[in-house]
Structures are given as structure tokens and as C-alpha cells.
Design a protein around this motif. Structure first.
Motif, PDB file in Angstrom:
ATOM      1  N   PRO A  74       0.930  -1.319  -0.104  1.00  8.01           N
ATOM      2  CA  PRO A  74       0.163  -0.056   0.478  1.00  8.01           C
ATOM      3  C   PRO A  74       0.525   1.372  -0.239  1.00  8.01           C
ATOM      4  O   PRO A  74       2.039   1.011  -0.021  1.00  8.01           O
ATOM      5  N   ILE A  75       0.556   2.266   0.158  1.00  7.95           N
ATOM      6  CA  ILE A  75       1.241   4.080  -0.715  1.00  7.95           C
ATOM      7  C   ILE A  75       1.634   3.927   0.674  1.00  7.95           C
ATOM      8  O   ILE A  75       2.618   4.134   0.355  1.00  7.95           O
ATOM      9  N   GLY A  76       1.271   4.020   1.973  1.00 12.41           N
ATOM     10  CA  GLY A  76       2.709   3.985   3.037  1.00 12.41           C
ATOM     11  C   GLY A  76       3.950   4.503   2.941  1.00 12.41           C
ATOM     12  O   GLY A  76       4.569   4.934   2.763  1.00 12.41           O
ATOM     13  N   CYS A  77       3.862   3.160   3.051  1.00 10.13           N
ATOM     14  CA  CYS A  77       5.484   2.421   2.781  1.00 10.13           C
ATOM     15  C   CYS A  77       6.366   3.378   1.805  1.00 10.13           C
ATOM     16  O   CYS A  77       7.650   3.441   2.231  1.00 10.13           O
TER      17      CYS A  77
ATOM     18  N   TYR B   6       7.223   6.931   3.103  1.00  3.49           N
ATOM     19  CA  TYR B   6       7.413   7.749   4.186  1.00  3.49           C
ATOM     20  C   TYR B   6       8.757   7.204   3.557  1.00  3.49           C
ATOM     21  O   TYR B   6      10.223   8.277   4.062  1.00  3.49           O
TER      22      TYR B   6
ATOM     23  N   CYS C  47      -0.678   7.418   3.003  1.00  4.54           N
ATOM     24  CA  CYS C  47      -2.431   5.583   4.604  1.00  4.54           C
ATOM     25  C   CYS C  47      -2.718   6.059   5.006  1.00  4.54           C
ATOM     26  O   CYS C  47      -2.396   7.715   5.978  1.00  4.54           O
TER      27      CYS C  47
ATOM     28  N   PRO D 105      -3.972   5.907   8.186  1.00  3.00           N
ATOM     29  CA  PRO D 105      -3.614   5.431   9.651  1.00  3.00           C
ATOM     30  C   PRO D 105      -3.025   6.409  10.853  1.00  3.00           C
ATOM     31  O   PRO D 105      -2.463   6.959  11.446  1.00  3.00           O
TER      32      PRO D 105
ATOM     33  N   CYS E 280       5.241   0.734  10.752  1.00  4.26           N
ATOM     34  CA  CYS E 280       4.961   1.742  10.218  1.00  4.26           C
ATOM     35  C   CYS E 280       4.278   2.571  11.138  1.00  4.26           C
ATOM     36  O   CYS E 280       4.984   4.346  10.882  1.00  4.26           O
TER      37      CYS E 280
ATOM     38  N   HIS F  89       4.911   6.449  11.083  1.00  6.38           N
ATOM     39  CA  HIS F  89       4.028   7.495  10.997  1.00  6.38           C
ATOM     40  C   HIS F  89       4.383   8.958  12.072  1.00  6.38           C
ATOM     41  O   HIS F  89       4.220  10.200  11.702  1.00  6.38           O
TER      42      HIS F  89
ATOM     43  N   THR G 231      -3.656  -0.952  10.593  1.00  6.14           N
ATOM     44  CA  THR G 231      -2.101  -0.571   9.828  1.00  6.14           C
ATOM     45  C   THR G 231      -3.299  -1.871   9.098  1.00  6.14           C
ATOM     46  O   THR G 231      -4.058  -2.829   8.979  1.00  6.14           O
ATOM     47  N   CYS G 232      -2.388  -2.131   7.741  1.00  6.02           N
ATOM     48  CA  CYS G 232      -2.608  -2.518   6.526  1.00  6.02           C
ATOM     49  C   CYS G 232      -2.285  -3.755   7.165  1.00  6.02           C
ATOM     50  O   CYS G 232      -3.199  -5.144   6.383  1.00  6.02           O
TER      51      CYS G 232
ATOM     52  N   SER H  80      -5.224   0.605   4.951  1.00  8.73           N
ATOM     53  CA  SER H  80      -4.535   2.109   3.774  1.00  8.73           C
ATOM     54  C   SER H  80      -4.672   1.694   2.677  1.00  8.73           C
ATOM     55  O   SER H  80      -4.281   2.756   1.589  1.00  8.73           O
TER      56      SER H  80
HETATM   57  S1  SF4 Z   1       2.833   2.027   6.301  1.00  7.50           S
HETATM   58 FE1  SF4 Z   1       1.900   0.750   7.423  1.00  7.50          FE
HETATM   59  S2  SF4 Z   1       0.057   1.329   7.779  1.00  7.50           S
HETATM   60 FE2  SF4 Z   1       0.830   2.677   5.942  1.00  7.50          FE
HETATM   61  S3  SF4 Z   1       1.098   1.737   3.955  1.00  7.50           S
HETATM   62 FE3  SF4 Z   1       2.429   0.723   4.643  1.00  7.50          FE
HETATM   63  S4  SF4 Z   1       1.634  -0.653   5.967  1.00  7.50           S
HETATM   64 FE4  SF4 Z   1      -0.042   0.516   5.527  1.00  7.50          FE
END
Ligand code: SF4
Ligand code: SF4
Lengths: 451, 455
Positions: free
Chosen positions: A61-64, A67, B24, B26, B49, B53, B106-107, B138
Motif C-alpha cells: 500500500p502507498i504509505g510504506c 515515508y 496512508c 493510519p 508503520c 508515521h 494498519t494494512c 491503507s
Molecule cells: S506504512 Fe503501514 S499502514 Fe501505511 S501503507 Fe505501509 S503498511 Fe500500511
């Protein structure tokens, strides 16, 4: 903070001179703690990211991917491809039906767009659960596009950052081992630098020292490196390992497979820089180089010590807290602070090993707190308790330190100046001085509104 | 990298992202939870994660961001994370002792299928403490969705309607904006002499003052009492449909507080709408102070309009912010020719397209887009100004365009989170930012003979 000494944490903290001398480390953080620890993916990504001409595709998914977009200040002298953020951006239907098709298409898209020599595909937690077969997809794509596409198994929950370092090393090994042509013979006085990421141009500083004394730097793993250079790894006659935490595994493997011996070195602080240069010279055993190195050490010291002494004078009696990723770096920092007349009263790491904690224990003075991983509340207590004037830490620690009125230095991704070698020692001294002795701290207690 | 973006647009088949304009869920949930007083956000998933964040929020706000994690290990992915969450709840209250623990998924925990409701129901929660939760997968939506989901969760679990008649009070849902913006909105509501509950309210939490002491739970944040009381309000003003419409509707459903969805009050029109809504609902005159601010804004707009007129702009960022910014730059006579958000949502495209059509401007508009696409657009139709978050700096540099940073995240400049972009004052500030960017550029590029003192 009440009830701080939560049982499980007791094993991870000790004070020199008070308790027994070993501590539990390299465990996972306990559930419910405000841990600073990162994940496998993070570890793998930071190690491989500086490879400049690769596509670093995050399957998840996009978050990883968001960041980790260009957050590490590793500099490049050539390609800039690595500074983009590529993600398969998995959506709900991919989670249900699997993300393999999307991954294949994403690779196709990116390869046609950028024509890279190399693609890394990182798996994230969720991929480990939905069970996409990265290996198979990368293999197929590799055949199709005739370039190397290497899967990095970095699902976040299968271990911590160290496991990610390992996964990255495996990826590098694959790259090194896959040689279409016979490997040329080893070159004399040629070495590889392992575990330097060219943060704030640090690789280039080390490179310049080596070149000045007649040593060729073959490839750095991975600071400012490229596909072609990495392929040439086996021609070096010696590996020097800077950030041991991330690269010792690779060094071992290269020794096994290619008979390249390695040395652990550290270019942090004058003492360790000198010792490292001498170690390299001794290992190469070349009379001329030994002479050149001694000359370089002499010349550089003549320049550097006056600068250090100038700041040492101003910093006398200050106390520092150190909380960094690896144990080796912590050790170097303790020595470096000593050069500045500063005592380290708190030391912690995120991935330090038992042996490193032992060395740390031997280096520091009585009463110093040593800990493995921590949370902000603990850290705050230590800082206040020990009266540290300065914290060396990572991104998330900076505002905490500031709130306590404690000076701060980033010795991690956000460092602004090179901190290695002689020039790095000067920068470090300057930086310590400018934060510890900044007039802003005075504003806290002598505001116009208080008497 | 920067010139790595080709001008020629080839369709991408994968739906993958190059240089994201979103992140994402979270992190949005974490930010929303930070806006509760005495709350520790909790990330139910792997520690990585949570670490990311916190790091991201820390870089944007330059303040300590506290959040705990369930720290999943391999076992959790097989057996579910229930045990980890229960241990977490115990540890969080023992070690960090917050009033509220706000859990988001989270995912990973979503994919495993942890049922938060039943886990929390069966967990031991110390007397007087509260555990809130929200599902934030996410792979759906973006950080804005996560913010909205957490806010909705808070309302669903805490808001109450306890009175026969609603109070003369407004519930304000500010959306994903900076604490400086929340302060400004509160100031406006106070000036209107109306009681309010703002939810969430991160002012005083992530912009807390320096005292020489680290406070785990700073003074700010919406209190439990206030959240409960939000169900007694006469009306909810949801600022920004993406971040606030869902929670506002939830409050309507649960407590019968009617919801009015407005734009995030960026720019003159959106701020007018906020004041009109307040004034109508509570039968209040707009006080002179606010009239004066508006007058100043209009004065500044007229003083400076010739700098802006006809200038082409590209805007990207979070949907609520971008919608209002687009409206505002149109009112300055600029042409927003490329407008993009990373967050999915057709309504974004519809709203922007409507504005552009009304203004007679042809432009590129996209939801669920990325910065690669935006960059390609700009290469094909260059602009005079780029407005967006920090990540715009690559495009701005590659194309040598003046760049104004508004939105989330801003990682390379400071102070932004303290000062508002909302309200009339915020609009004045935006004009200052835009005109400084344009005029600095004009000065930089002017030939000696064209270099002017008075501009
Ligand atoms: S950082 Fe964590 S919550 Fe965010 S997209 Fe990646 S796996 Fe999902
Ligand atoms: S999902 Fe896993 S891989 Fe991604 S950031 Fe979280 S812990 Fe790391």
C-alpha cells in the motif's frame, strides 16, 4: 513518568557500576511501547536506496513508499533515479485477489519509462500475508525485459531492522554473484567500502583520503554506487566495513565466496579515523602506502587539532547522551566526545549487539546509563536525571530534546554536515558547539515575563 | 531524477504510483487522535508503520509525536493480533497513563482481519480510562480518509445527546489542517460569540510551547467532556467534505445534530460561507473586527491583483485544501490549469471541473493522481506558479517555477504549522506568500535595466 520500570524493560537497561554487566538486546519491542524501532523493510530500504540507477519499487500500500521517498540524504554523482518513489499502491481488490498482476504491470510500466539496468522489488508486511510470489514475478519480468529484477523479502513484521539489513545484503549478493562474464583478477591496493551511504558526501571524503595515499576505491556499498560498479565488487583485494550492523554479513559472505578479507573500520572521530587508516595500511602491507598514510595523518591532524582544541575549551565539562542505531557508531561517538572533553553519560542503541554493549560498558565512566532501544519517557528521565546538555539521536528525538531545553545533533539521515574523517571531526565539533552554546537556550528561563 | 520525467504522456496500465501525492490512512488517524486531550494514539500493526508515521508527523510539526504500537511479530500474522492489542492496552495505561488510547489499524491488522470491537470489548481497561478505535485500512482512500475515519470513530464511541433541546453551540470539524488553522477558526467562532466544540483540535498539542519540560500530554486537545457534549450542539459545521463529512453525518445519525458541509475556509468565499453559516444558524451579526479583516483582505486583493492576473497555476495536495485553494486563486484572477490530489474521489474532480468551467478555464483535473502525472502536465503546459506540499520542490526545481508551500507534509520549512491559511487572515497570508514568490522570481530574473525598486 510513573511506573516506568516496566518489567520487560529492566533487562534492557543498566547503569555502569551498579548492576550486572550484560543486557538483553536485539529483541523486538514490547507491545504497547512507544518504540523507536523500525521494520525489516526500513532496514532493507536504507541499505539499498543509495544505489543510484536502480528503480526501488515498493510492493504494498502507498504509505510504506511515501515515508521512504528520498528521506535519506545519500548523494549521487550521477544518476538520480533512486530519488523517486515507486509503489504498486495496492488497493482493496488487490488485497483480496492478490497483487501479482499489478506488480508485473508496474514493472513493465517502469522499465519502459526509465530503462533502468536494475529493479529492486521490496515486499511489505501485507505482501507477506496475501502471499504474492515475488520471486516468480521478478524472474519472469527479468526474462522479459532482460535486466536484473531482484526481489527483497522485507515484510516488516518478520524481525526488525537488522533482518532488513540481512535481506538487503542477500539482494546485493545476488547482484554480485550473477556475473555474465568471467570475473577479472583482483587488483592490488584496491578496496571496497561497505556500509557507507554517502550521507552528506561522506563517501567522497573517505574516497579522497584513500586516493591521496594511492588506494583505489572500487565500489562503495552502497553510497553513490551504480549497477555497473556493484558488478565489479569481486576485483577488490580488501573490504573495509564502516556501518558494521548493516554490512558485516555481506563482508563475511564476500570473504567466503571471493576470498576478500575485511576490516572493521570507523571514520567517526579523529582517534578512530587514524586507527582505521593505519589498519588499512597494515592490511595492504604496501610500504609506500604506509608512508603516505602516515603523512596524511600528520597533515590532517595539524589542521584539525587546533580546531578541536578551540571548541574543546568551550565545551569543557558538558555532558552528552547518545542514542543511535548501531553499537559501533555509539562506540566511536563515545571516543569522539572524549576528544572534545565531553563525557557521555547515557548510551543506547537500537540494534547494538551483546559484544558492542560490552565494549561500551568498558569505555564509559561509572554511573553511565546504558540501554537497548528505548521510549521517549525513558529517554526523558535519563536526560534529566543525568543532566545531559546534548542528545545525539534520530529524527524523532530532536523535538523531544528541544522541549527539554537540551541541545541536539542528528547523527542519522537528517545530518546536515559530513561527520566522518578529519573534516567530519571538525564539523562535529562545530555542530556540537553551535547547538550546546546557542543563546536560544537562555530564552527559556530568562523570558522577559519572569523575574 | 528531475529531468527523468518524460514529457510524452504514455498511459500507465498498472495503477502503480510514481511519486505519490498522498499517504496512508493510519497517519491521518494518528493525527486526529493527537487532537484529543490526554490521548495516546496507538498503531495496531507492526512497529515499522508506527515509526514511520511518527517520524513523518515529527518532521512536519517539529514537535514530539507520541504513539504506541502493537509491535506485531510473525505470530500475530498467523494467529491474529488480539493478544498483542490486549497486552498493548495493559502496557500503555501502566507505562504512559493516558486518559484515552485511540487505536487505529494498519494494512497488516486489517488484512489479518482483527476485529477491534471484540478485542477492545474483552480487554481489561483500567477504571476511568477510555479506549477508542477506528478501522483504517491503507489500501482504501488516503491519510485524509484515515483522519475522517478516526474522527468518526471518536464521535460514534463518545458523543452523546443528553439534552431535550440542543445547546446554542456549534460542533466544528476542522478537517486535516494545521494547529495554526484550528486556532484561527476558533478565534473566528469566538469573535462571533458562539460556544463551540472543535473536534479534533491539535492546537496546544503539536504546537505546544517550550517550557523546558517535556509533557507527554500537553494542554491542548478536545476533552472527553467536550466530545460527549458535541452531541448536544445545534449544528455541526464540517469543514472540508473529504475529512469531515462522514464524521458529521455520524454525529447526525447518532445524536441528531444536523450537519452542514462547507469548504475548508481558505480564501474569501469559503471564509464568507463559514461566517454566513454561523451567523444564520445562531442569529449573530458579524462583528466589526471580522468585517474589518475582510475589508483588509479585499483591499489587499485589489492592491495586488495585477501581479496575479492571468498567471497559470498548478495546485496539488489534499482534496479539501486544494478545492478551496483553487477557488481562492480563481478569485485572484489566476488560472489553475493543473489541479491534482492523490486521494481518490470523483467528487473532487466534479467540484474542480465545475469551478473551472464557470471561470472558462480549460485545465487538467485528477483525483487519485501522482506527482509524476502532475509533472508531465506541467511539461506540456508550463505554469507560473506551483502550490503544494514539500514534494513539489522537485518539480519546481526541474521546471524552475516559483513554489508556494501549503499543505501536508511540509518537511523543509518551519513555522508553517503555527500560522493559519484559513480565514481572512489566512487568505492575506496566502497572498503574501504567492506574491513574494512571484516577485522574488521577477527580481531574480530581471535584467539590470528592468530591475525595479517599486513593484
Ligand atoms: S506504512 Fe503501514 S499502514 Fe501505511 S501503507 Fe505501509 S503498511 Fe500500511
Ligand atoms: S507495513 Fe510493514 S513494511 Fe510497511 S512500514 Fe509497516 S512494518 Fe514496515
Amino acid at each position: 513518568m510513573q511506573g516506568l520500570a516496566i518489567q520487560e524493560r529492566k533487562e534492557s537497561i543498566f547503569t555502569k557500576g551498579e548492576q550486572r554487566n550484560t543486557l538483553t538486546c536485539d529483541t523486538d519491542s514490547i507491545s504497547g511501547s512507544v518504540s523507536q524501532r523500525a521494520c525489516v523493510y526500513c532496514g532493507a530500504r536504507v541499505v539499498l536506496n543509495p544505489i543510484t540507477d536502480a528503480i526501488h519499487l515498493v510492493h504494498g500500500p502507498i504509505g510504506c513508499a511515501s515515508y521512504t521517498w528520498d528521506i535519506r540524504g545519500s548523494l549521487s554523482s550521477g544518476e538520480e533515479l533512486y530519488r523517486n518513489s515507486f509503489s504498486t499502491d495496492l488497493r482493496e481488490q488487490d488485497i483480496i485477489f492478490g497483487g501479482e498482476k499489478k506488480l508485473t504491470q508496474a514493472i513493465d510500466d517502469l522499465v519502459t519509462k526509465y530503462h533502468p539496468p536494475l529493479v529492486f522489488v521490496y515486499s511489505t508486511c501485507i505482501v507477506g500475508v496475501i502471499g504474492d510470489d515475488l520471486e516468480a514475478i521478478c524472474k519472469a519480468a527479468s526474462l522479459k525485459h532482460q535486466i536484473e529484477i531482484i526481489p527483497i523479502e522485507s515484510s516488516g513484521f518478520i524481525g526488525n531492522k537488522s533482518a532488513g539489513y540481512r535481506a538487503a545484503c542477500e539482494g546485493l549478493l545476488r547482484l554480485i554473484k550473477n556475473q555474465p562474464n568471467p570475473i577479472p583478477p583482483k587488483e592490488k591496493n584496491t578496496l571496497n567500502l561497505l556500509g557507507d551511504f554517502n550521507l552528506a558526501a561522506e563517501t567522497w571524503i573517505i574516497k579522497s583520503y584513500l586516493e591521496r595515499v594511492g588506494i583505489k576505491l572500487n565500489v562503495t556499498l552502497t553510497g553513490d554506487s551504480s549497477y555497473e560498479q556493484i558488478k565489479k565488487t569481486p576485483i577488490a583485494s580488501l573490504n573495509i566495513v564502516q556501518c558494521a550492523g548493516s554490512m558485516i554479513y555481506l563482508a563475511e559472505k564476500l570473504k567466503e565466496e571471493y576470498d576478500i578479507p575485511y576490516l572493521r573500520i570507523s571514520f567517526i572521530g579523529i582517534e578512530d579515523t587514524i586507527a582505521s587508516l593505519r589498519k588499512i595500511a597494515a592490511a595492504l602491507g604496501d610500504e609506500q602506502i604506509i608512508k603516505n598514510i602516515e603523512k596524511l595523518i600528520r597533515k590532517e591532524q595539524e589542521k584539525t587539532w587546533p580546531v578541536i582544541d578551540y571548541y574543546k575549551h568551550k565545551l569543557q565539562g558538558k555532558k552528552a547522551a547518545v542514542y543511535v542505531g548501531g553499537g559501533f557508531k555509539a562506540i566511536s561517538l563515545i571516543k569522539q566526545f572524549r576528544e572534545l572533553g565531553i563525557e557521555v553519560v547515557i548510551v543506547g542503541t537500537q540494534t547494538g549487539s551483546q559484544a558492542e554493549y560490552q565494549t561500551i560498558g568498558d569505555l564509559v565512566q561509572q554511573g553511565t546509563v546504558i540501554f537497548d532501544d528505548t521510549n521517549p519517557a525513558e529517554l526523558e528521565n535519563f536526560i534529566i536525571d543525568k543532566g545531559a546538555d546534548l542528545l545525539v539521536g534520530g529524527v524523532k528525538d530532536r523535538p523531544l530534546a528541544y522541549k527539554l531545553g537540551t541541545a541536539f545533533i542528528d547523527h542519522n539521515h537528517d545530518r546536515k554536515h559530513a561527520l566522518c574523517g578529519f573534516v567530519g571531526a571538525e564539523n562535529f565539533a562545530k555542530e556540537v558547539y553551535s547547538t550546546v552554546c546557542s543563546p536560544v537556550w537562555k530564552a527559556i528561563r530568562t523570558g522577559g515575563m519572569t523575574e | 531524477m528531475l529531468d527523468g520525467t518524460p514529457k510524452k504522456i504514455i498511459e500507465r496500465h498498472s495503477g502503480g504510483v510514481i511519486n505519490p501525492a498522498k499517504t496512508c490512512q493510519p497517519i491521518g488517524a494518528m493525527y486526529a487522535a493527537l487532537g484529543l486531550h490526554g490521548c495516546l494514539p496507538h498503531s495496531h500493526g507492526s512497529q515499522g508503520c508506527c515509526s514511520y508515521h511518527r517520524m513523518h508527523l515529527t518532521r512536519h510539526f517539529r514537535d514530539p509525536i507520541m504513539a504506541s504500537s502493537s509491535s506485531f511479530t510473525e505470530g500475530a500474522s498467523v494467529f491474529g493480533g488480539g493478544a498483542n492489542l490486549k497486552t498493548s492496552i495493559k502496557n500503555v495505561f501502566t507505562i504512559y497513563n493516558p486518559d484515552i488510547m485511540a487505536v487505529h489499524t494498519t494494512c497488516l491488522s486489517e488484512t489479518i482481519g482483527d476485529d477491534l470491537n471484540s478485542i477492545v470489548q474483552s480487554a481489561e481497561i483500567p477504571e476511568g480510562k477510555i479506549v477508542l478505535y477506528a478501522n483504517t485500512p491503507s489500501y482504501v482512500g488516503s491519510h485524509i480518509t484515515g483522519f475522517s475515519n478516526m474522527t468518526k470513530g471518536i464521535i460514534n464511541q463518545l458523543a452523546e445527546s443528553t439534552l431535550e433541546e440542543p445547546k446554542e453551540q456549534v460542533t466544528i470539524l476542522p478537517g486535516f489542517v494545521n494547529p495554526g488553522d484550528m486556532r484561527e477558526i476558533k478565534r473566528i467562532v469566538k469573535k462571533m460569540d458562539i460556544d463551540y466544540v472543535m473536534l479534533p483540535d491539535t492546537s496546544g498539542v503539536v504546537d505546544s510551547p517550550m517550557t523546558g519540560e517535556f509533557v507527554m500530554y500537553p494542554k491542548g486537545g478536545t476533552t472527553v467532556e467536550e466530545i460527549k457534549d458535541s452531541g448536544n450542539s445545534q449544528i455541526t459545521l464540517a469543514l472540508g467534505s473529504f475529512a469531515s463529512a462522514d464524521p458529521a453525518n455520524a454525529l447526525d445519525k447518532k445524536c441528531g445534530v444536523p450537519a452542514k458541509v462547507l469548504h475548508t475556509p481558505i480564501g474569501i468565499k469559503a471564509t464568507d460561507s463559514l461566517l454566513m453559516a454561523l451567523s444564520k444558524s445562531f442569529v449573530r451579526e458579524i462583528p466589526y473586527d471580522l468585517e474589518e479583516e475582510r475589508g483588509q483582505l479585499v483591499d489587499i486583493m485589489t492592491d495586488t491583483h495585477f501581479h496575479f492576473h492571468g498567471k497559470k497555476v498548478a495546485i496539488f495536495g489534499d482534496p479539501d485544501i486544494v478545492i478551496s485553494l483553487t477557488e481562492f486563486v480563481l478569485s485572484l484572477g489566476m488560472k489553475p490549469v493543473h489541479v491534482l490530489t492523490g486521494t481518490p474521489g470523483k467528487s473532487f474532480e466534479n467540484e474542480i471541473n465545475k469551478m473551472l468551467t464557470e471561470a472558462g478555464i480549460e485545465g487538467n483535473v485528477k483525483a487519485a493522481g501522482d506527482l509524476f502525472t502532475l509533472h508531465q502536465w506541467i511539461k506540456n503546459l508550463p505554469v507560473d506558479l506551483l502550490i503544494g506540499n514539500t514534494y513539489g520542490k522537485y518539480i519546481a526545481r526541474a521546471e524552475d517555477i516559483p513554489f508556494v508551500r501549503i499543505g501536508f507534509p511540509i518537511l523543509d520549512r518551519s513555522v508553517h504549522s503555527y500560522l493559519p491559511v484559513v480565514g481572512y487572515k489566512g487568505a492575506i497570508r496566502i497572498i503574501e506568500m504567492i506574491s513574494n514568490a512571484l516577485l522574488d522570481r521577477a527580481d531574480r530574473d530581471a535584467k539590470d535595466e528592468d530591475f525595479e525598486l517599486v513593484m
